[in-house]
Motif scaffolding. Structure first.
Motif, short mmCIF file in Angstrom:
data_model
loop_
_atom_site.label_atom_id
_atom_site.label_comp_id
_atom_site.label_asym_id
_atom_site.label_seq_id
_atom_site.Cartn_x
_atom_site.Cartn_y
_atom_site.Cartn_z
N ASP A 254 5.99 -20.50 -3.59
CA ASP A 254 6.14 -21.68 -4.45
C ASP A 254 5.15 -22.81 -3.86
O ASP A 254 5.26 -23.87 -4.35
CB ASP A 254 7.44 -22.11 -4.53
N LYS A 255 4.42 -22.47 -2.91
CA LYS A 255 3.34 -23.45 -2.43
C LYS A 255 2.07 -23.18 -2.59
O LYS A 255 1.05 -23.37 -1.93
CB LYS A 255 3.54 -23.87 -0.86
N PHE A 256 1.89 -21.97 -3.49
CA PHE A 256 0.68 -21.18 -3.71
C PHE A 256 0.26 -21.42 -5.32
O PHE A 256 0.90 -20.84 -5.93
CB PHE A 256 0.73 -19.56 -3.32
N ILE A 257 -0.73 -22.18 -5.62
CA ILE A 257 -1.07 -22.38 -6.81
C ILE A 257 -2.38 -21.64 -7.46
O ILE A 257 -3.23 -22.05 -6.69
CB ILE A 257 -1.02 -23.71 -7.46
N GLY A 258 -2.29 -20.77 -8.27
CA GLY A 258 -3.70 -20.54 -8.70
C GLY A 258 -4.11 -21.35 -9.91
O GLY A 258 -3.24 -22.09 -10.48
N ASN A 259 -5.21 -21.39 -10.39
CA ASN A 259 -5.83 -22.03 -11.44
C ASN A 259 -5.52 -21.35 -12.60
O ASN A 259 -4.87 -20.25 -12.61
CB ASN A 259 -7.17 -22.43 -11.40
N TRP A 260 -6.23 -21.75 -13.99
CA TRP A 260 -5.48 -21.08 -14.90
C TRP A 260 -6.26 -19.51 -15.34
O TRP A 260 -5.93 -18.97 -16.33
CB TRP A 260 -6.01 -21.94 -16.35
N TRP A 261 -7.08 -19.19 -14.39
CA TRP A 261 -7.77 -17.88 -14.34
C TRP A 261 -7.30 -16.85 -13.32
O TRP A 261 -7.70 -16.02 -12.95
CB TRP A 261 -9.39 -18.16 -14.39
N ALA A 262 -6.28 -17.48 -12.47
CA ALA A 262 -5.56 -16.92 -11.50
C ALA A 262 -4.11 -16.57 -11.64
O ALA A 262 -3.16 -16.93 -10.82
CB ALA A 262 -5.80 -17.60 -10.10
N GLY A 263 -3.66 -16.73 -12.97
CA GLY A 263 -2.42 -16.56 -13.48
C GLY A 263 -2.06 -16.01 -14.74
O GLY A 263 -1.23 -16.43 -15.42
N ALA A 264 -2.66 -14.69 -14.73
CA ALA A 264 -2.41 -13.81 -15.80
C ALA A 264 -1.28 -12.79 -15.57
O ALA A 264 -0.98 -12.45 -14.40
CB ALA A 264 -3.86 -13.15 -16.27
N HIS A 265 -0.72 -12.06 -16.70
CA HIS A 265 0.10 -10.93 -16.53
C HIS A 265 -0.65 -9.86 -15.67
O HIS A 265 -0.21 -9.25 -14.67
CB HIS A 265 0.54 -10.41 -17.74
N ALA A 266 -2.24 -9.81 -16.19
CA ALA A 266 -2.96 -8.63 -15.41
C ALA A 266 -2.86 -9.08 -14.00
O ALA A 266 -3.17 -7.97 -13.05
CB ALA A 266 -4.46 -8.82 -16.06
N ASP A 267 -2.90 -10.08 -13.36
CA ASP A 267 -3.05 -10.42 -11.84
C ASP A 267 -1.65 -10.29 -11.27
O ASP A 267 -1.82 -9.95 -10.24
CB ASP A 267 -3.18 -12.14 -11.83
N LEU A 268 -0.62 -10.31 -11.94
CA LEU A 268 0.77 -10.22 -11.21
C LEU A 268 1.42 -9.11 -11.32
O LEU A 268 2.52 -8.94 -10.72
CB LEU A 268 1.68 -11.52 -11.25
N GLU A 269 1.24 -8.32 -12.54
CA GLU A 269 1.93 -7.16 -12.66
C GLU A 269 1.95 -6.18 -11.50
O GLU A 269 2.80 -5.49 -11.50
CB GLU A 269 1.80 -6.60 -13.95
N SER A 270 0.92 -6.01 -10.97
CA SER A 270 0.84 -5.12 -10.09
C SER A 270 1.16 -5.45 -8.72
O SER A 270 1.62 -4.75 -7.88
CB SER A 270 -0.87 -4.60 -9.63
#
Lengths: 437, 319
Positions: A254-270
């Motif tokens: 909760d101290k790690f923020i991605g920009n709007w190109w680092a916050g997709a389903h494709a990024d976090l589903e795996s």
């Protein structure tokens, strides 16, 4: 899989005669609007490129199916595969600009940087939605460049505001992990400028394109530097790897923020549960609880006219981002048609449309997108439209919006954008500018 | 003076002050090194048998991992999917020999190299066609691979051992050991070495060149599958994985293109040195991001002084 294989074989056979582009919708040449889509469905960044391209094409297809196009003209979306490579992007541009292209949406900062100088020459606007050269926000200097709903610098300022409102930023150390390419480096001048003003320290962690999935040394450095917050400007396979590595060194998610190109389903589903708590900026709605999205499902996805893999993928972050890109394009087309009185408009008309559309709360409601995004008000002076980002959080299986819209720090960012625009255009010979009243 | 300190003083002060970080760095270097060794091994096997630098090794890693995950997504149980993937890799080896290599006998090495570039594009296209370009999660838990981590409290700090990293190191070690024994102690291994020494002589004593090629390509396929599983567990299964294989190049330059021990030692040298350099020298002096090029600098230095690598064969040409 066998079906896919057979379809693939058929596609391959067709590919020889159809080149690399695919017609999404057919219409007569007389009353059509041609929208090239520089997409990437192949290569290392395909995971992000595919849902974006699907959302972009499906919205226009929905307008064709539901309304017969825009103002009576059907829209032809033609995809050209760039593989996220600047040289291929320029090739696609050169191959399609003569077909009556209304505007280019490069979906790559590298390609955008190549196209920005070409736009005023060919009189075809370049609309880099939330990416590309931040300085194009200054409309007087870049009549043909647009970055709605916000530039990278504005986004970074919103993220810093979020950090400031969650425990304060003064005296804190911010780690900035970024793809070591034009895109990733873009917000660095803003960080350098705002760090002394806001009283924080920042340290950069570049990740080479070839090292996207090999970041252990980078995160050893993060462990050594012990930043209070991490901000990420990542793309493609860099994102899940970074989140996994962060978890590995026990960096608080909760101290790690991605920009709007680092916050997709494709990024976090795996990543799944490991990434629970990770934050990311966003400016487009999540999910399908919007009438416009329901129309897309009804008119395009369910009848099998979409390339989307399954209906479950509709509403994902990048699908909706691509759709939002198409919404703004469609609004600009509509405004340009009304202004010129023409059904079939040109790139120059489109430029006027992109400078004059007003995506207000009321208009968003009419479009079936109430609450989908913050209002975007285009103008001659402001080519980023005053959009705001919100922060979303990964629950372990899905994204959840956790903040109100956070407007950018316009007073701090605008002078920097003006300075950058002046610097860019003064170095270019015979650069075309405009005067805004 | 500041630069002198950054090079000769500060790194060692940091090592002394944060010994747990040094140990963590060495561990990360070891894990990366074993994985680099594994990737390099895939290249060495094929190079030994056919003098071909297999440009397709990187995409074979992606293809193997995609097949495994793709089959599992279709409902095939993980272990069965693993077996079926091995079958697919055998089929690939067989097809490469039957459709490509067989027709390339006696062609110059560069033609064979170009052939593997062509094969790369075929595998990229086939992979994207069948499995799509979207990233997939590796089925780590379904394969019974461990997750989680263990801490070692040491020198007032901690060293974190990810269980998947331990598993990766162990599996890589066992695979390398198994392949080394197979190629050094078995009849097929001797045949492989004979082919590597001299194609014509090997053929004259009845060794089937075609059979050997199938075996080495299959072995390279197994290595690709193991690499794909281990590396994808750290990230995801996507086409970006193929660039990881490029790390094998400096490893091969270091260890020699024909040496299995060379691949192991080369991999470990690159693994340790790039992590240590990036942390203690790369970031303070150059701003970081040195991992993408440091290994190639090390390889270049080796090329200057030992062009054949640490364990490579010296070429003596009589004039």
């Amino acid at each position: 899989m066998m079906k896919k294989l057979l379809m693939g074989a058929a596609a391959l056979a067709l590919a020889g005669s159809l080149n690399t582009t695919v017609n999404i919708a057919g219409a007569s040449a007389e009353d059509t609007l041609y929208v090239p889509s520089l997409s990437y469905r192949t290569g290392p960044f395909a995971g992000n490129g595919i849902p974006f391209a699907d959302g972009f094409a499906d919205y226009f297809n929905m307008l064709n199916e539901r309304d017969g196009g825009i103002g009576g003209a059907r829209i032809i979306v033609e995809e050209c595969e760039t593989g996220y490579k600047a040289d291929k992007g320029v090739e696609c541009y050169e191959a399609t600009k003569g077909k009556g292209a209304l505007a280019y949406n490069p979906l790559s900062t590298g390609i955008t940087l190549q196209l920005v100088p070409k736009a005023p020459v060919d009189k075809i606007p370049v609309f880099s939605m939330g990416y590309g050269l931040s300085a194009v926000a200054i409309g007087e200097k870049f009549p043909y460049g647009f970055a709605y709903p916000a530039s990278y610098w504005s986004q970074m300022s919103s993220i810093l505001k979020y950090i400031d409102s969650n425990g304060g930023i003064k005296g804190k150390k911010i780690g900035f992990i970024y793809l070591d390419a034009g895109y990733g480096k873009e917000p660095i001048p803003l960080l350098e400028k705002l760090a002394p003003e806001m009283g924080f320290e920042w340290v950069g962690f570049p990740v080479g394109v070839k090292e996207m999935q090999n970041q252990s040394a980078t995160w050893l450095n993060v462990r050594k530097e012990r930043p209070d917050w991490m901000i990420m400007w990542g793309w493609g396979a860099m994102n899940p790897t970074a989140v996994k590595e962060a978890a590995k060194i026990r960096f608080p998610m909760d101290k790690f923020i991605g920009n709007w190109w680092a916050g997709a389903h494709a990024d976090l589903e795996s990543v799944g549960e490991t990434g629970k708590g990770y934050l990311a900026a966003n400016f487009s709605g999540i999910g399908t609880d919007f009438p416009a999205l329901q129309d897309v499902i009804k008119h395009v996805v369910e009848p099998g006219k979409s390339q989307v893999e399954s209906v479950e993928k509709v509403g994902n972050v990048l699908y909706n981002r691509g759709l939002f890109n198409a919404v703004m394009m469609a609004e600009a087309i509509r405004v340009a048609q009304e202004h010129t009185g023409k059904t079939v408009i040109t790139g120059e008309d489109m430029r006027w449309g992109l400078e004059n559309f007003k995506l207000t709360e009321a208009r968003l409601k009419e479009l079936g997108l109430e609450g989908f995004t913050s209002p975007v008000i285009a103008s001659c002076k402001d080519h980023e439209g005053g959009g705001a980002v919100f922060i979303q959080q990964w629950t372990g299986s899905d994204w959840e919006r956790i903040s109100d819209p956070i407007p950018p720090m316009v007073e701090q960012v605008r002078p920097l954008l003006e300075e950058a625009a002046e610097s860019y255009t003064s170095e270019a010979a015979d650069w075309q500018t405009q005067t805004c009243s | 003076m500041e630069l002198f300190n950054q090079i000769f003083v500060d790194p060692f002060v940091t090592m002394y002050e944060l010994p747990d970080l040094l140990l963590q760095t060495l561990w990360e270097g070891f894990v990366s090194g074993t994985l680099y060794s594994l990737i390099a091994l895939g290249f060495v096997l094929i190079f030994k048998a056919s003098s071909v630098f297999n440009f397709a090794q990187g995409i074979m890693v992606v293809f193997a991992a995609l097949t495994l995950v793709g089959l599992h997504e279709l409902g095939v149980p993980a272990y069965l999917a693993l077996l079926l993937t091995l079958g697919v890799m055998y089929l690939l080896a067989f097809s490469v020999e039957r459709l490509v290599l067989r027709h390339m006998v006696n062609q110059p090495d560069i033609i064979l190299f170009m052939t593997t570039i062509g094969l790369t594009f075929i595998l990229i296209g086939a992979g994207e066609l069948v499995f799509g370009g979207e990233p997939k999660a590796m089925i780590t838990e379904e394969l019974g691979l461990p997750t989680g981590s263990s801490d070692w409290d040491v020198f007032g700090g901690i060293v974190i051992f990810q269980h998947i990293d331990i598993a990766a190191a162990v599996i890589a070690f066992l695979l390398i050991l198994g392949l080394a024994i197979f190629f050094n102690k078995t009849r097929i291994g001797r045949a492989l070495r004979a082919v590597a020494d001299d194609h014509q002589a090997a053929l004259s004593v009845g060794i089937s060149l075609n059979q050997i090629w199938v075996i080495v390509w299959f072995a390279a396929g197994i290595v690709a599958l193991a690499t794909g599983i281990m590396w994808a567990a750290k990230s995801d299964v996507s086409f970006a994985l193929q660039v990881v294989a490029l790390k094998a190049l400096p490893v091969l330059v270091l260890g020699g293109f024909t040496s299995i021990p060379g691949a192991i030692v080369g991999g470990l040298i690159i693994g340790f040195s790039e992590k240590l350099f990036d942390l203690y020298w790369g970031v303070p002096i150059l701003g970081g991001g040195t991992e993408s090029w440091f290994a190639f600098i090390v390889a270049l230095l080796f090329l200057l002084y030992r062009p054949e690598g640490l364990f490579g064969e010296k070429h003596i040409e009589r004039i």
